[in-house]
Scaffold this motif. Structure first.
Motif, PDB file in Angstrom:
ATOM      1  N   ALA A 108     -37.142   4.078  11.381  1.00  0.00           N
ATOM      2  CA  ALA A 108     -37.622   4.834  10.057  1.00  0.00           C
ATOM      3  C   ALA A 108     -36.266   5.355   9.584  1.00  0.00           C
ATOM      4  O   ALA A 108     -35.857   5.662   8.533  1.00  0.00           O
ATOM      5  CB  ALA A 108     -38.506   5.759  10.709  1.00  0.00           C
ATOM      6  N   GLY A 109     -35.149   5.882  10.719  1.00  0.00           N
ATOM      7  CA  GLY A 109     -34.014   6.482  10.375  1.00  0.00           C
ATOM      8  C   GLY A 109     -33.164   5.459   9.554  1.00  0.00           C
ATOM      9  O   GLY A 109     -32.539   5.977   8.582  1.00  0.00           O
ATOM     10  N   ARG A 110     -32.993   4.322   9.962  1.00  0.00           N
ATOM     11  CA  ARG A 110     -32.225   3.373   9.187  1.00  0.00           C
ATOM     12  C   ARG A 110     -32.795   3.189   7.714  1.00  0.00           C
ATOM     13  O   ARG A 110     -31.758   3.505   6.754  1.00  0.00           O
ATOM     14  CB  ARG A 110     -32.160   2.113   9.815  1.00  0.00           C
ATOM     15  N   ILE A 111     -33.908   3.208   7.616  1.00  0.00           N
ATOM     16  CA  ILE A 111     -34.746   3.010   6.367  1.00  0.00           C
ATOM     17  C   ILE A 111     -34.258   4.161   5.637  1.00  0.00           C
ATOM     18  O   ILE A 111     -33.943   4.032   4.346  1.00  0.00           O
ATOM     19  CB  ILE A 111     -35.968   2.648   6.387  1.00  0.00           C
ATOM     20  N   ASP A 112     -34.628   5.548   6.057  1.00  0.00           N
ATOM     21  CA  ASP A 112     -34.641   6.673   5.358  1.00  0.00           C
ATOM     22  C   ASP A 112     -32.965   7.027   4.943  1.00  0.00           C
ATOM     23  O   ASP A 112     -32.861   7.328   3.942  1.00  0.00           O
ATOM     24  CB  ASP A 112     -34.870   7.934   6.374  1.00  0.00           C
ATOM     25  N   SER A 113     -32.163   6.560   5.836  1.00  0.00           N
ATOM     26  CA  SER A 113     -30.605   6.672   5.522  1.00  0.00           C
ATOM     27  C   SER A 113     -30.323   5.820   4.138  1.00  0.00           C
ATOM     28  O   SER A 113     -29.390   6.212   3.172  1.00  0.00           O
ATOM     29  CB  SER A 113     -29.866   6.254   6.654  1.00  0.00           C
ATOM     30  N   LEU A 114     -30.794   4.778   4.404  1.00  0.00           N
ATOM     31  CA  LEU A 114     -30.636   3.698   3.148  1.00  0.00           C
ATOM     32  C   LEU A 114     -30.992   4.225   1.718  1.00  0.00           C
ATOM     33  O   LEU A 114     -30.538   3.944   1.028  1.00  0.00           O
ATOM     34  CB  LEU A 114     -30.626   2.371   3.488  1.00  0.00           C
ATOM     35  N   THR A 115     -32.279   4.583   1.956  1.00  0.00           N
ATOM     36  CA  THR A 115     -32.864   5.320   0.942  1.00  0.00           C
ATOM     37  C   THR A 115     -32.152   6.285   0.262  1.00  0.00           C
ATOM     38  O   THR A 115     -32.106   6.369  -1.210  1.00  0.00           O
ATOM     39  CB  THR A 115     -34.348   5.662   1.338  1.00  0.00           C
ATOM     40  N   GLN A 116     -31.789   7.136   1.090  1.00  0.00           N
ATOM     41  CA  GLN A 116     -31.096   8.502   0.608  1.00  0.00           C
ATOM     42  C   GLN A 116     -29.595   7.859  -0.295  1.00  0.00           C
ATOM     43  O   GLN A 116     -29.557   8.517  -1.215  1.00  0.00           O
ATOM     44  CB  GLN A 116     -30.744   9.301   1.599  1.00  0.00           C
ATOM     45  N   ALA A 117     -28.948   7.080   0.507  1.00  0.00           N
ATOM     46  CA  ALA A 117     -27.776   6.743  -0.127  1.00  0.00           C
ATOM     47  C   ALA A 117     -27.997   5.749  -1.429  1.00  0.00           C
ATOM     48  O   ALA A 117     -27.305   6.000  -2.606  1.00  0.00           O
ATOM     49  CB  ALA A 117     -27.136   5.526   0.684  1.00  0.00           C
ATOM     50  N   LEU A 118     -29.041   4.852  -1.530  1.00  0.00           N
ATOM     51  CA  LEU A 118     -29.425   4.232  -2.762  1.00  0.00           C
ATOM     52  C   LEU A 118     -29.795   5.162  -3.855  1.00  0.00           C
ATOM     53  O   LEU A 118     -29.370   4.901  -4.904  1.00  0.00           O
ATOM     54  CB  LEU A 118     -30.529   3.059  -2.502  1.00  0.00           C
ATOM     55  N   ALA A 119     -30.615   6.311  -3.401  1.00  0.00           N
ATOM     56  CA  ALA A 119     -31.111   7.233  -4.395  1.00  0.00           C
ATOM     57  C   ALA A 119     -29.926   7.906  -5.053  1.00  0.00           C
ATOM     58  O   ALA A 119     -29.977   8.127  -6.343  1.00  0.00           O
ATOM     59  CB  ALA A 119     -32.167   8.110  -4.015  1.00  0.00           C
ATOM     60  N   LEU A 120     -29.048   8.361  -4.219  1.00  0.00           N
ATOM     61  CA  LEU A 120     -27.819   8.888  -4.608  1.00  0.00           C
ATOM     62  C   LEU A 120     -26.860   8.118  -5.431  1.00  0.00           C
ATOM     63  O   LEU A 120     -26.524   8.554  -6.579  1.00  0.00           O
ATOM     64  CB  LEU A 120     -26.854   9.422  -3.273  1.00  0.00           C
ATOM     65  N   GLN A 121     -26.846   6.949  -5.219  1.00  0.00           N
ATOM     66  CA  GLN A 121     -26.143   5.975  -6.007  1.00  0.00           C
ATOM     67  C   GLN A 121     -26.446   5.761  -7.372  1.00  0.00           C
ATOM     68  O   GLN A 121     -26.176   5.683  -8.564  1.00  0.00           O
ATOM     69  CB  GLN A 121     -25.964   4.570  -5.405  1.00  0.00           C
ATOM     70  N   GLN A 122     -28.039   5.587  -7.478  1.00  0.00           N
ATOM     71  CA  GLN A 122     -28.885   5.309  -8.629  1.00  0.00           C
ATOM     72  C   GLN A 122     -28.818   6.462  -9.391  1.00  0.00           C
ATOM     73  O   GLN A 122     -28.949   6.380 -10.997  1.00  0.00           O
ATOM     74  CB  GLN A 122     -30.374   4.572  -8.348  1.00  0.00           C
ATOM     75  N   PHE A 123     -29.100   7.623  -8.941  1.00  0.00           N
ATOM     76  CA  PHE A 123     -29.679   8.672  -9.660  1.00  0.00           C
ATOM     77  C   PHE A 123     -28.566   9.763  -9.701  1.00  0.00           C
ATOM     78  O   PHE A 123     -28.697  10.905 -10.460  1.00  0.00           O
ATOM     79  CB  PHE A 123     -30.812   9.406  -9.238  1.00  0.00           C
ATOM     80  N   GLN A 124     -27.202   9.318  -9.222  1.00  0.00           N
ATOM     81  CA  GLN A 124     -26.091  10.299  -9.466  1.00  0.00           C
ATOM     82  C   GLN A 124     -26.371  11.756  -8.903  1.00  0.00           C
ATOM     83  O   GLN A 124     -25.740  12.596  -9.704  1.00  0.00           O
ATOM     84  CB  GLN A 124     -25.415  10.065 -10.853  1.00  0.00           C
ATOM     85  N   GLY A 125     -26.893  12.026  -8.003  1.00  0.00           N
ATOM     86  CA  GLY A 125     -27.142  13.366  -7.444  1.00  0.00           C
ATOM     87  C   GLY A 125     -27.983  13.920  -7.782  1.00  0.00           C
ATOM     88  O   GLY A 125     -28.365  15.357  -7.477  1.00  0.00           O
ATOM     89  N   LYS A 126     -28.945  13.637  -8.914  1.00  0.00           N
ATOM     90  CA  LYS A 126     -29.916  14.464  -9.409  1.00  0.00           C
ATOM     91  C   LYS A 126     -31.143  14.527  -8.471  1.00  0.00           C
ATOM     92  O   LYS A 126     -31.459  13.512  -7.810  1.00  0.00           O
ATOM     93  CB  LYS A 126     -30.249  13.619 -10.931  1.00  0.00           C
ATOM     94  N   LYS A 127     -31.823  15.406  -8.907  1.00  0.00           N
ATOM     95  CA  LYS A 127     -33.055  15.755  -8.017  1.00  0.00           C
ATOM     96  C   LYS A 127     -34.084  14.552  -8.366  1.00  0.00           C
ATOM     97  O   LYS A 127     -34.178  14.207  -9.259  1.00  0.00           O
ATOM     98  CB  LYS A 127     -33.576  17.106  -8.135  1.00  0.00           C
ATOM     99  N   VAL A 128     -34.713  13.856  -7.205  1.00  0.00           N
ATOM    100  CA  VAL A 128     -35.426  12.756  -7.377  1.00  0.00           C
ATOM    101  C   VAL A 128     -36.912  13.229  -7.070  1.00  0.00           C
ATOM    102  O   VAL A 128     -37.024  13.818  -5.879  1.00  0.00           O
ATOM    103  CB  VAL A 128     -35.052  11.802  -6.578  1.00  0.00           C
ATOM    104  N   SER A 129     -38.079  12.837  -7.585  1.00  0.00           N
ATOM    105  CA  SER A 129     -39.415  13.271  -7.010  1.00  0.00           C
ATOM    106  C   SER A 129     -39.863  12.611  -5.879  1.00  0.00           C
ATOM    107  O   SER A 129     -39.062  11.382  -5.617  1.00  0.00           O
ATOM    108  CB  SER A 129     -40.387  12.996  -8.224  1.00  0.00           C
TER     109      SER A 129
END
Length: 344
Positions: free
Chosen positions: A42-63
């Motif tokens: 779960a830790g690895r998946i969550d970390s990659l999810t956060q990094a990918l969301a940051l990259q895709q949405f450029q730091g904007k708040k994501v639902s």
């Protein structure tokens, strides 16, 4: 679903994320997905999810709903990559070392310097040998997928005209046009400054024109590049929000605009023209005149998207077949995508 396996973007995220070691009893370190003997915590998946969301949405708040979709995409990628890696190993697929070297060099160029790359590599907990092994696995996977799920061919002229024949009756015909404008104020500037500004815009337009004509960039990407230039350089106060996008008519912005834009085809960039208290260039991105040529780029993009969606469906079907050969387990509902690869 969006499933882009073995992409360099995913490798970038995987390298940049860097997952700290967790305590053995921490639930985040427990496997929530497994493919054969390889587990994903779960830790690895969550970390990659956060990094990918940051990259895709450029730091904007994501639902929360969007984050769940990003998480499922990460899981699909991890599971798909491992299934393909196992199949490559089974088939004994090999790639030349020179191709690995070339990809490693290309990847390093994304970093400001060798030192920055090595620092990032260390933070990710990888050695250079492990990093090269991942690149080699990527290249092997690409070889396998080329055979099993090849990329679609470019739309032919006949296919585009057939699509137009079927859909042209649905197209509204009016005098509206759309485009992207880069505007620079010149009021109060010296003649030399105005001349330099015009030269800058001419150079900007010429560079992008040459890329479009040489087909170095697809139309949609060319529009994005032009819009980025508008965000960075335009003096229009709305450009940072809109990317310089305009929906107007040929006669809606004065005689100079009309003269500059009148003979443009969709995808063309105007010469420099006078605008209110300044100068500008304009890229025509849409024209509702009911003529095939004005919709060519939209048709091309639409057919490509349709072909890629069909490929993604074939890719999912192929991965489901591999999941019958190699055991896939989803051990936590939160980390089980809808229509999960190998799912029941």
């Amino acid at each position: 679903m969006s499933l882009k396996l073995i992409s360099r973007g995913v490798l970038t995220v995987a390298l940049a994320a860097g997952i700290a070691s967790a305590q053995l009893l921490n639930s985040k370190s427990m496997d929530v997905v497994r493919v054969e003997k390889v587990g994903f915590s779960a830790g690895r998946i969550d970390s990659l999810t956060q990094a990918l969301a940051l990259q895709q949405f450029q730091g904007k708040k994501v639902s929360d709903e969007t984050m769940a979709q990003v998480r499922f995409a990460v899981i699909d990628n991890l599971v798909g990559q491992e299934l393909v890696r196992l199949e490559c190993k089974k088939q004994g697929i090999k790639v030349p070392a020179a191709r690995v070297d070339s990809l490693a060099t290309l990847f390093k160029k994304q970093f400001p310097s060798e030192d920055v790359f090595q620092k990032q590599l260390k933070q990710s907990g990888q050695t250079m040998a492990q990093f090269r092994e991942k690149l080699e696995d990527q290249l092997k996977s690409e070889e396998l997928l080329k055979k099993k799920v090849p990329y679609p061919k470019d739309p032919t002229e006949e296919e585009m005209k057939a699509y137009w024949t079927l859909n042209k009756s649905k197209v509204p015909v009016n005098d509206s046009i759309s485009g992207v404008r880069i505007y620079i104020k010149t009021k109060g500037k010296s003649a030399q400054d105005v001349s330099d500004t015009k030269d800058m815009l001419k150079g900007m337009a010429a560079q992008l024109r040459s890329q479009i004509r040489a087909k170095k960039v697809p139309f949609t990407y060319a529009v994005q590049l032009f819009a980025q230039q508008a965000v960075q350089n335009s003096d229009d106060p709305n450009a940072k929000k809109t990317g310089g996008a305009m929906l107007t008519t040929l006669k809606g912005n004065g005689a100079a605009f009309e003269k500059a834009v009148a003979k443009l085809n969709v995808g063309d960039i105007s010469d420099v023209y006078n605008d209110k208290d300044g100068v500008a260039i304009f890229m025509l991105t849409g024209k509702n005149d009911g003529k095939f040529e004005s919709y060519r780029n939209q048709i091309d993009t639409g057919l490509r998207m349709q072909a890629e969606q069909e490929r993604q469906m074939k890719l999912k079907a192929y991965l489901d077949e591999l999941a019958k050969v190699y055991k896939v387990q989803y051990l936590d509902k939160k980390y089980t995508p809808p229509q999960a690869i190998g799912g029941k």
